[in-house]
Design a protein around this motif. Structure first.
Motif, PDB file in Angstrom:
ATOM      1  N   GLU A  96       0.827  -1.196   0.000  1.00 16.61           N
ATOM      2  CA  GLU A  96       0.000   0.000   0.000  1.00 16.61           C
ATOM      3  C   GLU A  96       0.869   1.257   0.000  1.00 16.61           C
ATOM      4  O   GLU A  96       0.591   2.215  -0.730  1.00 16.61           O
ATOM      5  CB  GLU A  96      -0.918  -0.003   1.218  1.00 16.61           C
ATOM      6  N   ARG A  99       2.318   1.911  -3.400  1.00 18.11           N
ATOM      7  CA  ARG A  99       1.347   2.412  -4.377  1.00 18.11           C
ATOM      8  C   ARG A  99       1.063   3.900  -4.207  1.00 18.11           C
ATOM      9  O   ARG A  99       0.515   4.526  -5.092  1.00 18.11           O
ATOM     10  CB  ARG A  99       0.027   1.658  -4.249  1.00 18.11           C
ATOM     11  N   MET A 100       1.431   4.451  -3.056  1.00 18.11           N
ATOM     12  CA  MET A 100       1.169   5.866  -2.813  1.00 18.11           C
ATOM     13  C   MET A 100       1.998   6.728  -3.755  1.00 18.11           C
ATOM     14  O   MET A 100       3.147   6.411  -4.054  1.00 18.11           O
ATOM     15  CB  MET A 100       1.535   6.246  -1.368  1.00 18.11           C
ATOM     16  N   GLN A 101       1.380   7.808  -4.194  1.00 16.24           N
ATOM     17  CA  GLN A 101       2.094   8.740  -5.040  1.00 16.24           C
ATOM     18  C   GLN A 101       2.617   9.876  -4.183  1.00 16.24           C
ATOM     19  O   GLN A 101       1.905  10.434  -3.369  1.00 16.24           O
ATOM     20  CB  GLN A 101       1.179   9.258  -6.128  1.00 16.24           C
ATOM     21  N   VAL A 102       3.872  10.179  -4.391  1.00 15.27           N
ATOM     22  CA  VAL A 102       4.497  11.230  -3.596  1.00 15.27           C
ATOM     23  C   VAL A 102       4.461  12.548  -4.320  1.00 15.27           C
ATOM     24  O   VAL A 102       4.582  12.693  -5.458  1.00 15.27           O
ATOM     25  CB  VAL A 102       5.954  10.848  -3.248  1.00 15.27           C
TER      26      VAL A 102
END
Length: 102
Positions: A96, A99-102
């Motif tokens: 998870e 998958r996070m966009q920074v």
């Protein structure tokens, strides 16, 4: 003052100084997590070793308390199952985060 509002009672419940949570560096977080993981794995291993030792002693006739052997085996089994479940949750959390966009 009976049954009325007393502002001093509310102030007594509040901390005198606001405390900020201690900020830790990523390196410190990593070492704390690694140590926790190491301890958890050691606990699982100790439970398995204890179960194996008691089972072996029962098979050799050195002990005759079947209930103790079965309880130890069940504790080891539950400990291992818990570790596997936690591992799955950690892997899911890692995926998870990735998958996070920074």
């Amino acid at each position: 003052m009976t049954g009325g509002y007393n502002p001093n009672s509310i102030n007594a419940l509040q901390p005198s100084a606001v405390t900020q949570p201690k900020k830790i560096t990523p390196k410190e977080a990593h070492s704390v997590f690694a140590e926790s993981l190491k301890n958890a794995i050691n606990n699982v291993n100790e439970a398995q070793v204890e179960s194996n030792k008691k089972t072996e002693q029962l098979a050799k006739g050195e002990i005759d308390n079947l209930h103790d052997v079965m309880i130890t085996a069940k504790k080891a089994s539950i400990t291992l199952q818990t570790a596997v479940q936690v591992q799955g949750k950690v892997v899911d959390a890692y995926k998870e985060v990735m998958r996070m966009q920074v």
